[in-house]
Design a protein around this motif. Sequence first.
Motif, PDB file in Angstrom:
ATOM      1  N   SER A  34       0.861  -1.191   0.000  1.00  0.00           N
ATOM      2  CA  SER A  34       0.000   0.000   0.000  1.00  0.00           C
ATOM      3  C   SER A  34       0.891   1.234   0.000  1.00  0.00           C
ATOM      4  O   SER A  34       1.966   1.231   0.605  1.00  0.00           O
ATOM      5  CB  SER A  34      -0.882   0.013   1.255  1.00  0.00           C
ATOM      6  N   VAL A  62      -6.757  -4.551  -1.070  1.00  0.00           N
ATOM      7  CA  VAL A  62      -7.553  -4.969  -2.230  1.00  0.00           C
ATOM      8  C   VAL A  62      -8.048  -3.725  -2.960  1.00  0.00           C
ATOM      9  O   VAL A  62      -8.605  -2.819  -2.357  1.00  0.00           O
ATOM     10  CB  VAL A  62      -8.761  -5.830  -1.784  1.00  0.00           C
ATOM     11  N   ALA A 103     -11.086  -5.739  -6.200  1.00  0.00           N
ATOM     12  CA  ALA A 103     -11.031  -7.202  -6.068  1.00  0.00           C
ATOM     13  C   ALA A 103      -9.732  -7.831  -6.570  1.00  0.00           C
ATOM     14  O   ALA A 103      -9.697  -9.016  -6.896  1.00  0.00           O
ATOM     15  CB  ALA A 103     -12.246  -7.867  -6.736  1.00  0.00           C
ATOM     16  N   VAL A 162      -5.616  -7.156   2.741  1.00  0.00           N
ATOM     17  CA  VAL A 162      -6.488  -6.326   3.571  1.00  0.00           C
ATOM     18  C   VAL A 162      -7.549  -5.673   2.696  1.00  0.00           C
ATOM     19  O   VAL A 162      -7.242  -5.170   1.615  1.00  0.00           O
ATOM     20  CB  VAL A 162      -5.633  -5.245   4.279  1.00  0.00           C
TER      21      VAL A 162
HETATM   22  C1  FMN Z   1      -8.868   2.226  -5.621  1.00  0.00           C
HETATM   23  C2  FMN Z   1      -9.411   1.431  -4.448  1.00  0.00           C
HETATM   24  C3  FMN Z   1     -10.141   0.283  -4.696  1.00  0.00           C
HETATM   25  C4  FMN Z   1     -10.624  -0.483  -3.639  1.00  0.00           C
HETATM   26  N1  FMN Z   1     -11.292  -1.642  -3.910  1.00  0.00           N
HETATM   27  C5  FMN Z   1     -11.751  -2.399  -2.896  1.00  0.00           C
HETATM   28  C6  FMN Z   1     -12.410  -3.640  -3.168  1.00  0.00           C
HETATM   29  O1  FMN Z   1     -12.535  -4.105  -4.296  1.00  0.00           O
HETATM   30  N2  FMN Z   1     -12.863  -4.352  -2.099  1.00  0.00           N
HETATM   31  C7  FMN Z   1     -12.755  -3.898  -0.820  1.00  0.00           C
HETATM   32  O2  FMN Z   1     -13.213  -4.569   0.088  1.00  0.00           O
HETATM   33  N3  FMN Z   1     -12.091  -2.754  -0.529  1.00  0.00           N
HETATM   34  C8  FMN Z   1     -11.582  -1.996  -1.529  1.00  0.00           C
HETATM   35  N4  FMN Z   1     -10.901  -0.832  -1.251  1.00  0.00           N
HETATM   36  C9  FMN Z   1     -10.663  -0.483   0.160  1.00  0.00           C
HETATM   37  C10 FMN Z   1      -9.268  -0.877   0.667  1.00  0.00           C
HETATM   38  O3  FMN Z   1      -8.936  -2.200   0.308  1.00  0.00           O
HETATM   39  C11 FMN Z   1      -9.216  -0.763   2.191  1.00  0.00           C
HETATM   40  O4  FMN Z   1      -9.577   0.554   2.574  1.00  0.00           O
HETATM   41  C12 FMN Z   1      -7.871  -1.109   2.763  1.00  0.00           C
HETATM   42  O5  FMN Z   1      -7.968  -1.133   4.167  1.00  0.00           O
HETATM   43  C13 FMN Z   1      -6.792  -0.104   2.363  1.00  0.00           C
HETATM   44  O6  FMN Z   1      -5.538  -0.543   2.858  1.00  0.00           O
HETATM   45  P1  FMN Z   1      -4.370   0.495   3.233  1.00  0.00           P
HETATM   46  O7  FMN Z   1      -4.901   1.329   4.381  1.00  0.00           O
HETATM   47  O8  FMN Z   1      -3.220  -0.337   3.643  1.00  0.00           O
HETATM   48  O9  FMN Z   1      -4.077   1.277   2.006  1.00  0.00           O
HETATM   49  C14 FMN Z   1     -10.411  -0.049  -2.293  1.00  0.00           C
HETATM   50  C15 FMN Z   1      -9.669   1.117  -2.057  1.00  0.00           C
HETATM   51  C16 FMN Z   1      -9.176   1.851  -3.117  1.00  0.00           C
HETATM   52  C17 FMN Z   1      -8.355   3.093  -2.838  1.00  0.00           C
END
Ligand code: FMN
Length: 206
Positions: free
Chosen positions: A9, A84, A87, A118
Motif C-alpha cells: 500500500s 484490495v 477485487a 487487507v
Molecule cells: C482504488 C481502491 C479500490 C478499492 N477496492 C476495494 C475492493 O474491491 N474491495 C474492498 O473490500 N475494498 C476496496 N478498497 C478499500 C481498501 O482495500 C481498504 O480501505 C484497505 O484497508 C486499504 O488498505 P491500506 O490502508 O493499507 O491502504 C479499495 C480502495 C481503493 C483506494
Amino acid sequence: MKVLMLNGSSNPKGNTRCALGIVAEELAKEGIESEIFEIGAGPVRDCIGCGRCTENGCVFADDRVNEFVALAKQADAFVFGTPVYYAHPSGRVLSFLDRAFYSSKCAFSHKPGASVVVARRAGTSASFDAMNKYFGISEMPVVGSSYWNVAHGARAGEVVRDDEGVQTLKNLAKNMAWLLRCIEKGRECGVALPDTYDGARTNFIR
Ligand SMILES: Cc1cc2nc3c(=O)[nH]c(=O)nc-3n(C[C@H](O)[C@H](O)[C@H](O)COP(=O)(O)O)c2cc1C
C-alpha cells in the motif's frame, strides 16, 4: 533469521502496514527479526519484458525494486502485504513483484513466503490467490494460517478491530517461525537444498 515484508500500500500508516506490524510483533515474540519495506507512493514501473534484467535486479533503477531485491538476497523468508483494489491486489504491488521476481527469482527460491491481504469488504480471496502465484513458480514453501491470511478494515488502523483477522495474522507468524526453525535445523543436520531440474521450456505442445 530475518523475515522481509513488503507493504504494497502507498499508505505507510494504513491497514496493510498495520496487519504486517501484527505479524512482525508476533515474530519478535518468537525471536525472529523482521523488516517492513515500504513500496511508497512514488511511480512504480511495470515490467516491459525487455529481458535486460541485471544481476542487481531490474534494468530500471528509478524506483525501489532493486533496493528490495538486495534485501531479499539476505532475507530468510517473506511476507507480502497488499490492500484490495477492485477485487485484486494493488497495481503497484503487482508491478513491483513482477519485476523483482522476473529479474531475481533466485533471491526468493526455497525460502518460505506468505501473503497478507487487507480489504474493506470483498475481493480478498481473489487477491490472495494472485499474490500466492509468485511463490508457486519460485519453488517457495507457502506458509498458511488458521484462515486465509486476510483482515478487514477501511479507515487506517481499523484492521485491529477484526479479531479473527488479527488471530490469523498472529498464527501466520507462529507458523512462519516454526517453519524457519525446521529449515534451520534441517540445514544444521545436512539437509541440502533440492537440486531441481532446469532447462526444459515447452511453450506449446506440437
Ligand atoms: C482504488 C481502491 C479500490 C478499492 N477496492 C476495494 C475492493 O474491491 N474491495 C474492498 O473490500 N475494498 C476496496 N478498497 C478499500 C481498501 O482495500 C481498504 O480501505 C484497505 O484497508 C486499504 O488498505 P491500506 O490502508 O493499507 O491502504 C479499495 C480502495 C481503493 C483506494
